[in-house]
Scaffold this active site. Structure first.
Site, PDB file in Angstrom:
ATOM      1  N   TRP A 238       0.831  -1.214   0.000  1.00  0.00           N
ATOM      2  CA  TRP A 238       0.000   0.000   0.000  1.00  0.00           C
ATOM      3  C   TRP A 238       0.856   1.252   0.000  1.00  0.00           C
ATOM      4  O   TRP A 238       0.536   2.240  -0.664  1.00  0.00           O
ATOM      5  CB  TRP A 238      -1.012  -0.035   1.150  1.00  0.00           C
TER       6      TRP A 238
ATOM      7  N   ASP B 209      -1.796   6.546   6.342  1.00  0.00           N
ATOM      8  CA  ASP B 209      -2.812   5.612   5.859  1.00  0.00           C
ATOM      9  C   ASP B 209      -3.014   4.577   6.960  1.00  0.00           C
ATOM     10  O   ASP B 209      -2.189   3.694   7.167  1.00  0.00           O
ATOM     11  CB  ASP B 209      -2.329   4.943   4.564  1.00  0.00           C
TER      12      ASP B 209
ATOM     13  N   LYS C  74     -12.715  -2.270   6.941  1.00  0.00           N
ATOM     14  CA  LYS C  74     -11.967  -3.210   7.777  1.00  0.00           C
ATOM     15  C   LYS C  74     -12.458  -3.127   9.225  1.00  0.00           C
ATOM     16  O   LYS C  74     -13.083  -4.040   9.716  1.00  0.00           O
ATOM     17  CB  LYS C  74     -10.467  -2.945   7.663  1.00  0.00           C
TER      18      LYS C  74
HETATM   19  N1  PMP Z   1      -4.395   1.167   2.175  1.00  0.00           N
HETATM   20  C1  PMP Z   1      -4.440   0.045   2.920  1.00  0.00           C
HETATM   21  C2  PMP Z   1      -3.490  -0.102   4.067  1.00  0.00           C
HETATM   22  C3  PMP Z   1      -5.357  -0.950   2.609  1.00  0.00           C
HETATM   23  O1  PMP Z   1      -5.402  -2.072   3.334  1.00  0.00           O
HETATM   24  C4  PMP Z   1      -6.266  -0.760   1.523  1.00  0.00           C
HETATM   25  C5  PMP Z   1      -7.309  -1.775   1.163  1.00  0.00           C
HETATM   26  N2  PMP Z   1      -6.990  -3.082   1.346  1.00  0.00           N
HETATM   27  C6  PMP Z   1      -6.161   0.408   0.776  1.00  0.00           C
HETATM   28  C7  PMP Z   1      -5.227   1.356   1.147  1.00  0.00           C
HETATM   29  C8  PMP Z   1      -7.049   0.661  -0.389  1.00  0.00           C
HETATM   30  O2  PMP Z   1      -8.341   0.887   0.011  1.00  0.00           O
HETATM   31  P1  PMP Z   1      -9.573   0.993  -1.004  1.00  0.00           P
HETATM   32  O3  PMP Z   1      -9.755  -0.362  -1.611  1.00  0.00           O
HETATM   33  O4  PMP Z   1     -10.703   1.423  -0.141  1.00  0.00           O
HETATM   34  O5  PMP Z   1      -9.212   2.004  -2.039  1.00  0.00           O
END
Ligand code: PMP
Length: 362
Positions: free
Chosen positions: A104, A174, A198
């Site tokens: 991420w 994040d 989550k």
């Molecule tokens: N950052 C992290 C740490 C994540 O776990 C996720 C989703 N798994 C995201 C960003 C992306 O999120 P979204 O699918 O809502 O765009």
């Protein structure tokens, strides 16, 4: 509810049963209103109340100090990867620093680089994203526009054990996969953001907490929908917000407060759940992905001696009602996501299965 299984999905993820039950009770008609949360106007008194109450609950749960704003946006955390550099990097004449601790973090910096100079201040790739940097490790730019971190890497299962301090530039975090799982010192951050699917609700809403002086840097020429200042000014109501998703986040906050007893209590529960699984990981046969000092309390990642055994583990686990345990393809192995709403009982069932599987195959 007896037909529910143990859902270890990384997100969308398990929700607290009392939240599901309340949403079910109110699905056809909200008490006294005769309209459901799926149908009601975002300009209604009811939703005005939900919005204000959710912000108040988040402020209380996270002890958010004065001088911060909360907005509920769409587009997931992925949109934040672009929106943050648009608002806080573009036109500043400074670079932003990114601490890349997993998949991420990588995505975040790649999107930022489309907007302006975004440095990789630290990258855990050499260690296959199994560890996090110490305070002195990232090569920080003095007076960077901001420093971006991912507090919990959902795929690799590495998590900062406490709020990190990286230089004096505003820290942007994040927190998608650990939001509301433990107390946070919000005052240390310029911005914290988390998609809800989550720990904080369902897909469709992303919670952003922004320090007001940081907001002053937003350029004037952004498209309104991508402008944090406009979102704050309009109290998340510039366009039609995801009413139902925000209502679920409201119920989650109430559950955290009245049934769990706040984030310190939640963190205790989460620590115990993670301990039970890492104890099994450390008893041989299994091999943890994250280095012990960086282990995530939300996403427990580990390998087995062979891919055949990993496949057998996932398949046999389903016979015990344990689902969604396959690791992400980039790491392989097993990932057990044990967010707030995963009950201790579910983790105990997984622990017993891990012990039994090791005895049979070790
Ligand atoms: N950052 C992290 C740490 C994540 O776990 C996720 C989703 N798994 C995201 C960003 C992306 O999120 P979204 O699918 O809502 O765009």
């Amino acid at each position: 509810m007896s037909d529910r299984v143990c859902n270890f999905s990384p997100g969308p993820a398990v929700l607290p049963v009392p939240v599901l039950e309340q949403a079910q009770r109110e699905l056809v008609a909200l008490p006294g209103l005769g309209i459901s949360a799926l149908e009601i106007s975002h300009r209604s008194k009811w939703f005005e109340g939900v919005l204000a109450e959710t912000k108040a609950l988040l402020t209380e749960l996270l002890a958010i100090p004065a001088g911060y704003s909360i907005v509920f946006l769409q587009g997931g955390s992925n949109l934040q990867f672009s929106m943050i550099p648009m608002n806080f990097l573009r036109g500043t004449g400074k670079p932003a620093d990114y601490v890349v601790s997993g998949t991420w973090g990588q995505k975040a910096v790649q999107e930022a680089q489309k907007e302006g100079p975004a440095n990789v201040a630290w990258d855990g790739k050499a260690d296959n994203y199994s560890r996090l940097p110490n305070a002195g490790e990232p090569k920080l730019t003095p007076d960077a526009a901001y420093v971006h971190i991912t507090s919990n890497e959902t795929i690799q299962g590495v998590q900062f054990q406490a709020d990190p301090a990286f230089g004096s530039s505003p820290l942007v975090c994040d927190a998608s996969s650990e939001f509301l799982s433990r107390p946070v010192n919000v005052a240390q951050y310029g911005m914290i953001y988390a998609c809800a699917q989550k720990n904080a609700g369902i897909a469709g809403v992303t919670v952003c907490i922004l320090r007001n002086d940081f907001l002053e840097r937003v350029p004037a020429d952004l498209p309104t929908m991508l402008d944090f200042k406009a979102m704050v000014k309009n109290d998340s109501l510039y366009n039609t917000p995801p009413v139902f998703a925000i209502y679920i986040t409201n119920l989650i906050c109430k559950w955290l407060q009245s049934e769990v007893g706040g984030l310190t209590k939640m963190a205790e529960r989460n620590r115990e759940k993670a301990r039970l699984l890492y104890e099994a990981v450390d008893s041989g046969f299994y091999r943890g992905h994250a280095q012990p000092a960086c282990r995530s309390q939300m996403n427990v990642t580990f390998r087995l001696p062979s891919e055949e055994l990993e496949k057998a583990f996932v398949k046999q686990a389903e016979k015990h009602q344990l689902y969604e345990l396959k690791g992400h393809r980039s790491v392989g192995g097993i990932r057990a996501s044990i967010y707030n709403a995963m009950p201790l009982e579910g983790v105990k069932t997984l622990r017993s299965f891990m012990d039994e599987f090791r005895k049979r195959n070790g």
